[in-house]
Design a protein around this motif. Structure first.
Motif, PDB file in Angstrom:
ATOM      1  N   VAL A 129      11.774  13.470  -4.323  1.00 10.73           N
ATOM      2  CA  VAL A 129      10.843  13.659  -5.575  1.00 10.73           C
ATOM      3  C   VAL A 129      10.751  12.043  -5.714  1.00 10.73           C
ATOM      4  O   VAL A 129      11.145  11.816  -6.096  1.00 10.73           O
ATOM      5  N   GLY A 130       9.235  12.406  -6.494  1.00  7.04           N
ATOM      6  CA  GLY A 130       8.749  11.096  -6.887  1.00  7.04           C
ATOM      7  C   GLY A 130       8.269  11.207  -7.551  1.00  7.04           C
ATOM      8  O   GLY A 130       6.926  12.215  -8.281  1.00  7.04           O
ATOM      9  N   HIS A 131       8.105  10.143  -8.975  1.00  6.86           N
ATOM     10  CA  HIS A 131       7.588  10.653 -10.023  1.00  6.86           C
ATOM     11  C   HIS A 131       6.326   9.145  -9.756  1.00  6.86           C
ATOM     12  O   HIS A 131       6.981   8.011  -9.424  1.00  6.86           O
ATOM     13  N   SER A 132       5.235   9.393 -10.759  1.00  3.95           N
ATOM     14  CA  SER A 132       3.977   8.579 -10.731  1.00  3.95           C
ATOM     15  C   SER A 132       3.900   8.012  -9.358  1.00  3.95           C
ATOM     16  O   SER A 132       3.410   8.690  -8.877  1.00  3.95           O
ATOM     17  N   LEU A 133       3.496   7.092  -9.152  1.00  5.89           N
ATOM     18  CA  LEU A 133       3.120   6.224  -7.733  1.00  5.89           C
ATOM     19  C   LEU A 133       4.210   6.958  -6.867  1.00  5.89           C
ATOM     20  O   LEU A 133       3.941   7.041  -5.786  1.00  5.89           O
ATOM     21  N   GLY A 134       5.401   7.537  -6.991  1.00  6.70           N
ATOM     22  CA  GLY A 134       5.814   7.607  -5.916  1.00  6.70           C
ATOM     23  C   GLY A 134       6.019   9.212  -6.135  1.00  6.70           C
ATOM     24  O   GLY A 134       6.410   9.166  -4.443  1.00  6.70           O
ATOM     25  N   GLY A 135       4.974   9.916  -6.726  1.00  8.36           N
ATOM     26  CA  GLY A 135       5.063  11.380  -6.051  1.00  8.36           C
ATOM     27  C   GLY A 135       3.738  11.360  -4.885  1.00  8.36           C
ATOM     28  O   GLY A 135       3.650  11.988  -4.266  1.00  8.36           O
ATOM     29  N   GLY A 136       2.448   9.608  -4.960  1.00  9.91           N
ATOM     30  CA  GLY A 136       1.676   9.879  -4.591  1.00  9.91           C
ATOM     31  C   GLY A 136       2.037   8.422  -2.834  1.00  9.91           C
ATOM     32  O   GLY A 136       1.973   9.163  -2.116  1.00  9.91           O
ATOM     33  N   ILE A 137       3.225   8.439  -3.147  1.00 14.00           N
ATOM     34  CA  ILE A 137       4.535   8.151  -1.487  1.00 14.00           C
ATOM     35  C   ILE A 137       5.184   9.491  -1.117  1.00 14.00           C
ATOM     36  O   ILE A 137       5.083   8.615   0.257  1.00 14.00           O
ATOM     37  N   ALA A 138       5.806  10.022  -2.291  1.00 10.91           N
ATOM     38  CA  ALA A 138       6.340  10.962  -1.483  1.00 10.91           C
ATOM     39  C   ALA A 138       5.411  12.286  -0.186  1.00 10.91           C
ATOM     40  O   ALA A 138       5.847  12.925   0.784  1.00 10.91           O
ATOM     41  N   MET A 139       3.844  11.937  -1.465  1.00 10.18           N
ATOM     42  CA  MET A 139       3.026  12.842  -0.213  1.00 10.18           C
ATOM     43  C   MET A 139       2.751  12.627   0.956  1.00 10.18           C
ATOM     44  O   MET A 139       2.019  12.793   2.123  1.00 10.18           O
ATOM     45  N   GLN A 140       2.213  11.120   0.944  1.00  4.46           N
ATOM     46  CA  GLN A 140       2.274   9.667   1.711  1.00  4.46           C
ATOM     47  C   GLN A 140       3.253  10.123   3.419  1.00  4.46           C
ATOM     48  O   GLN A 140       2.754  10.122   4.103  1.00  4.46           O
TER      49      GLN A 140
ATOM     50  N   SER B 275       0.627  -0.979  -0.191  1.00  4.17           N
ATOM     51  CA  SER B 275      -0.037  -0.360  -0.192  1.00  4.17           C
ATOM     52  C   SER B 275       0.857   1.504  -0.033  1.00  4.17           C
ATOM     53  O   SER B 275       2.112   1.026   0.253  1.00  4.17           O
ATOM     54  N   ILE B 276       0.330   2.331  -0.401  1.00  2.00           N
ATOM     55  CA  ILE B 276       1.387   3.962  -0.666  1.00  2.00           C
ATOM     56  C   ILE B 276       1.469   4.074   0.912  1.00  2.00           C
ATOM     57  O   ILE B 276       2.140   4.227   1.311  1.00  2.00           O
ATOM     58  N   GLY B 277       0.717   3.848   2.469  1.00  2.00           N
ATOM     59  CA  GLY B 277       1.115   3.976   4.032  1.00  2.00           C
ATOM     60  C   GLY B 277       2.114   2.958   3.603  1.00  2.00           C
ATOM     61  O   GLY B 277       3.052   3.015   4.635  1.00  2.00           O
ATOM     62  N   GLY B 278       1.889   1.925   3.039  1.00  2.00           N
ATOM     63  CA  GLY B 278       3.449   0.849   3.698  1.00  2.00           C
ATOM     64  C   GLY B 278       5.229   1.126   3.133  1.00  2.00           C
ATOM     65  O   GLY B 278       5.881   1.149   3.868  1.00  2.00           O
ATOM     66  N   PHE B 279       4.505   1.754   1.803  1.00  2.00           N
ATOM     67  CA  PHE B 279       5.472   1.652   1.466  1.00  2.00           C
ATOM     68  C   PHE B 279       6.722   3.530   1.934  1.00  2.00           C
ATOM     69  O   PHE B 279       8.133   3.132   1.928  1.00  2.00           O
ATOM     70  N   ALA B 280       5.292   3.811   2.476  1.00  2.00           N
ATOM     71  CA  ALA B 280       5.982   5.821   3.071  1.00  2.00           C
ATOM     72  C   ALA B 280       6.657   5.410   4.428  1.00  2.00           C
ATOM     73  O   ALA B 280       7.897   5.928   4.389  1.00  2.00           O
ATOM     74  N   ASN B 281       6.240   3.931   4.719  1.00  2.00           N
ATOM     75  CA  ASN B 281       6.896   3.649   6.173  1.00  2.00           C
ATOM     76  C   ASN B 281       8.628   3.047   5.724  1.00  2.00           C
ATOM     77  O   ASN B 281       8.999   3.215   6.439  1.00  2.00           O
ATOM     78  N   GLY B 282       8.078   2.556   4.712  1.00  2.00           N
ATOM     79  CA  GLY B 282       9.534   1.924   4.623  1.00  2.00           C
ATOM     80  C   GLY B 282      11.249   2.777   4.021  1.00  2.00           C
ATOM     81  O   GLY B 282      11.800   2.666   4.003  1.00  2.00           O
TER      82      GLY B 282
END
Length: 318
Positions: A96-107, A73-80
């Motif tokens: 610097v987050g690209h695509s899904l990575g942008g969502g992870i950066a914001m999370q 999940s996005i939250g799981g990746f942010a924790n990582g």
């Protein structure tokens, strides 16, 4: 002098987390998109490493990191990302987050705002429902098996023909044919394909994106934010930039005309210049717990509706 970027890894919670790193100075973490890896940043990491410590992880389930049956999940990746920064003894970063990575950066900025100095969103997800039809189809139950078939010689020929046709008819997806083919090639085994499917289904279904950042991005209003988008993005529509900019009025938008979903690969030099200028011209965000709590208590509704077209940065007007 071009800095050397090294491949390293750490074991965190029992799983190998691979990443690329090099340089020194203020830290920048680069977070790639779904199905991709830290290799997507190969053209720009050495240039950034001249002035910064760069850290480009392979998300769990991607690249050279382990691919367990786990939380994608996005939250799981942010924790990582938080855990990796802690293991590397890095206290604060520009994301610097690209695509899904942008969502992870914001999370990550939402969950752990004290870690974040600035945010650069590149063709980011979470700003609207729209997404490529191909990604919607990839959420279907048999998608991992279909991805396996794409690696057969006859399927690869068909895929090459299809991607070539998209380029010849000047479809927006045709702008990114080489990168789209590269991502398919990065799913060589069952574990990779299953991790891809689990990650995709956590953010997309057959109707489009299911996760939004617009309902809580007001919490990041004190964080300097730059958005970079290609106006021919066939994966996440360029029109989403307007929704994101309306929800985050502090953001600066830089448009790469003629670029698709990977503007940092279309024009690496311009991308580095834009991000470096953004870093030089903004002060790092300061963590203000009282201000953050006040914004949270006051709340905000879902992000406003998008205007007809994004407002371009005046510097990029023809």
């Amino acid at each position: 002098m071009t800095r050397v970027i090294e491949q390293q890894s750490r074991v965190i919670h029992g799983y190998k987390r691979a990443f690329r790193t090099g340089g020194d100075g203020s830290a920048i973490m680069f977070i790639h998109g779904i199905g991709d890896s830290s290799r997507t940043w190969d053209d720009v990491l050495p240039m950034f490493a001249d002035n910064h410590l760069v850290i480009a992880p392979d998300l769990l389930g991607h690249g050279d990191s382990d691919k367990p049956r786990a939380d994608y999940s996005i939250g799981g990746f942010a924790n990582g990302m938080r855990d990796l920064l802690s293991v590397l003894d890095v206290e604060r970063v520009t994301l610097v987050g690209h695509s899904l990575g942008g969502g992870i950066a914001m999370q990550l900025a939402y969950q752990y705002p004290q870690l974040v100095e600035r945010i650069v969103l590149v063709s980011n997800g979470g700003s609207g429902r729209g997404v490529s039809t191909w990604l919607r189809l990839a959420t279907l139950p048999m998608a991992p098996e279909l991805l396996k078939l794409l690696r057969l010689p006859i399927s690869r020929t068909g895929m090459s023909v299809s991607l070539g046709l998209l380029r010849r008819i000047d479809h927006d997806l045709g702008v990114d044919v080489l990168d789209l083919a590269r991502i398919v090639d990065a799913l060589p085994d069952t574990h990779s394909r299953q991790a891809f499917a689990r990650t995709l289904r956590s953010v997309v279904d057959w109707r489009g994106q299911v996760v939004t950042m617009l309902d809580r991005c007001y919490l990041a209003e004190n964080i300097p934010l730059l958005m970079i988008w290609g106006d021919r993005d066939g994966v996440i529509p360029y029109r989403h930039a307007a929704q994101a900019q309306a929800a985050m009025p502090q953001a600066t938008l830089e448009v790469f005309e003629g670029a698709g979903h990977f503007p940092f690969r279309s024009d690496p030099g311009r991308f580095v210049m834009a991000v470096e200028q953004f870093i030089r011209s903004t002060a790092p965000a300061t963590w203000d717990q009282q201000g953050w709590q006040t914004r949270l208590r006051n709340g905000a509704g879902p992000g406003p509706a998008a205007p007809a077209a994004p407002v371009r940065d005046e510097q990029n007007q023809p």
